[in-house]
Design a protein around this motif. Structure first.
Motif: not given
Length: 430
Positions: A48-54, A72-81
Motif C-alpha cells: 500500500q505504502w509503495g506509492v510514496y517514497g518508492r 494472485h495479487l495480495n494487497y498489503a495491508f488492512g488493519f484491525l482496531d
C-alpha cells in the motif's frame, strides 16, 4: 522491512464443534487459478505504502510484465482496531489519492468528485485488464497484527470481525463513500496474523494469548461460514517450527485455507551479528547460528504436521539483507561479523533492483553456495545476500521437485522495472 516482519531467528524461542462450519468433501481439491488447474500459483504482494517514497504503483505491474505472470495479487495491508474489526491503515493511499493519466492503468486521469480513487480503483482497472487475476486483501502484517487475538477470542468477536472485514473489503462498503463503492475490487481475504500464540512485533507488543492456537482455526471457520467456499481464504505462515507449534493446528487450518504461504525469507538479518543467508533452500555448512533455518526446514515442518503439498506455497524475497565491516575470512565474508549495512529505507535491508546496481562497482563480486542454494555479493567489507534470477529459477525447481502449491513474492516493488525476477520465477514454475 517496513510494515511487514522481522526474521525468524530473532523470534525463535480437540476437534472443532460441528456448529463452526461444514467442510465440503472437496475442500482439499486444487483451486482453479489464473492459468487453470495445471499451473502452479504465482502470488505477489503489492504494498500500500509503495506509492510514496518508492513511487511504485499498480501500473508498474503492467509495465514490468508482472501482472500477466501472477495468479494472485495480495494487497498489503488492512488493519484491525482494538475490538478486532477491520479498518484502513491509510485511506488516502487506499481510495482517496487521485491519479494522473500517466500513473493510471487505464491511461485516464481520475476526475474531480470521482467516488473511488487511489490504489483500489487502480486494482479495479487491473482486474478489468487481467480478468483471470485474483486480487485479495491482506489483513495484518508485522505492524498490523496487534489485535488479531482480540478478534479471534470469542464467537461474538469472531463473528463481528469477519462481518466488518467482508463488509468493508469484499462488499466494498468503505467509510464515507456510497454503499458498495469498492465492490468487486477484492475476490478474497489473506490473513497475515504474525503470530498466533507467539509475539511478532514488540513495539508496541501484540496481544498474545495461549488460546490463540485454537482460536485461529475457529476464526478461519467463521470466515468460511460467512464468506462461503467460493472465495479465496489464505494465510501467511511462519518459518520457525516453534512458532508453527505454538500457533497452528496445521491439519485443521489447511482444511479451511485455499492455500497457505510459508515464510521463505528473513532466516537471518540485521538482528544477527554474523553475515548469513536470509533465504537459502538448505542450511549452509558451517552455519554458526543457534537455530537452523532454511526453506527446506520450513517446508518439512509444515508438511510433517499435516499441510498438503498442493496448498503449501513457498515465499521468495525480492530484497536482500546486508552487513558492513565484515572481514573476508575463508568464504568471502560468509559468517563474518558486522553491523547492518547502510541502505535506502532500513539499515541492512535493500530492494533487489538496488542491490543489482552495486555490481556495477567492480569491487563487488558475486558468490553462490550451490548446495545450500543462495547467493551473495561482497567487496571486502560490505556483504549482501539476495535472490537474483539464477536463484529464482533454483527456487522454482525446488517448488516443482517437491510438488508444492506455488511461489509467493514479497514484494513486487523490489523487482527491476522490466520484471527480471518475476519473469525468471514464473517461467521456471510448472
Amino acid at each position: 522491512m517496513s510494515g511487514r516482519r522481522w526474521g525468524v531467528a530473532a523470534l525463535a524461542v480437540g476437534a472443532l464443534s460441528a456448529s463452526l462450519a461444514v467442510v465440503p468433501a472437496n475442500a482439499d481439491a486444487e483451486t482453479k487459478g489464473h492459468h487453470g488447474f495445471s499451473k502452479t500459483r504465482t502470488v505477489g504482494y503489492f504494498i500500500q505504502w509503495g506509492v510514496y517514497g518508492r513511487d511504485f504503483r499498480v501500473k508498474n505491474l503492467v509495465d514490468s510484465g508482472a501482472a500477466a505472470r501472477l495468479t494472485h495479487l495480495n494487497y498489503a495491508f488492512g488493519f484491525l482496531d482494538e475490538s478486532g474489526k477491520c479498518v484502513s491503515a491509510d485511506p488516502w493511499a487506499d481510495w482517496q489519492m487521485p491519479y494522473t493519466a500517466e500513473q493510471s492503468v487505464s491511461g485516464k486521469a481520475d476526475e474531480p468528485g470521482q467516488v473511488l480513487m487511489g490504489n483500489l480503483n487502480q486494482l479495479k482497472q487491473l482486474k478489468a485488464r487481467y480478468p483471470k487475476l485474483k486480487v485479495n486483501i491482506s489483513l495484518g502484517g508485522w505492524t498490523g497484527s496487534r489485535y488479531f487475538s482480540n478478534a479471534a477470542l470469542t464467537p461474538e468477536s469472531r463473528a463481528a470481525h469477519v462481518k466488518s472485514c467482508t463488509d468493508m473489503w469484499i462488499k466494498g462498503n468503505l467509510p464515507g463513500l456510497p454503499e458498495g463503492a469498492a465492490k468487486g475490487v477484492f475476490d478474497g481475504i489473506d490473513l497475515d496474523w504474525e503470530w498466533p500464540g507467539s509475539n511478532g512485533n514488540m513495539e508496541p507488543p501484540n496481544v498474545v494469548r495461549p488460546e490463540d492456537k485454537r482460536n485461529f482455526t475457529k476464526l478461519l471457520a467463521e470466515y468460511r461460514r460467512q464468506m462461503g467456499w467460493n472465495r479465496d481464504l489464505t494465510a501467511f505462515l511462519p518459518a520457525d517450527p516453534k512458532q508453527v507449534d505454538a500457533g497452528f493446528e496445521v491439519a485443521k487450518v489447511f482444511t479451511y485455507l485455499t492455500f497457505g504461504t510459508l515464510q521463505g525469507y528473513d532466516y537471518h538479518g540485521a538482528w544477527d551479528p554474523e553475515a548469513n543467508q536470509q533465504s537459502a533452500l538448505r542450511v549452509p555448512k558451517g552455519d554458526p547460528a543457534q537455530f537452523e533455518f532454511s526453506s527446506e526446514v520450513t517446508v518439512n515442518a509444515w508438511l510433517r504436521r499435516g499441510a498438503p503439498r498442493s496448498k503449501a506455497v513457498l515465499g521468495v524475497p525480492f530484497y536482500g539483507r546486508g552487513w558492513t565491516g565484515v572481514a573476508p575470512g575463508k568464504r568471502h565474508g560468509l559468517f563474518g561479523t558486522g553491523t547492518p549495512a547502510p541502505a535506502t529505507y532500513e539499515a541492512g535491508y535493500e530492494d533487489f533492483k538496488v542491490i543489482k546496481t552495486k555490481l556495477a562497482d567492480k569491487k563487488f563480486k558475486i558468490h553462490r553456495d550451490e548446495r545450500a542454494g543462495f547467493a551473495w555479493i561482497y567487496d571486502g567489507t560490505t556483504w549482501w545476500t539476495y535472490d537474483d534470477a539464477t536463484e529464482m529459477k533454483r527456487k522454482a525447481r525446488f517448488i516443482n521437485d517437491n510438488r508444492l502449491g506455488g511461489a509467493m513474492i514479497w514484494s513486487l516493488d523490489g523487482d527491476t522495472a522490466d520484471g527480471e525476477l518475476v519473469k525468471a520465477l514464473a517461467k521456471a514454475l510448472k
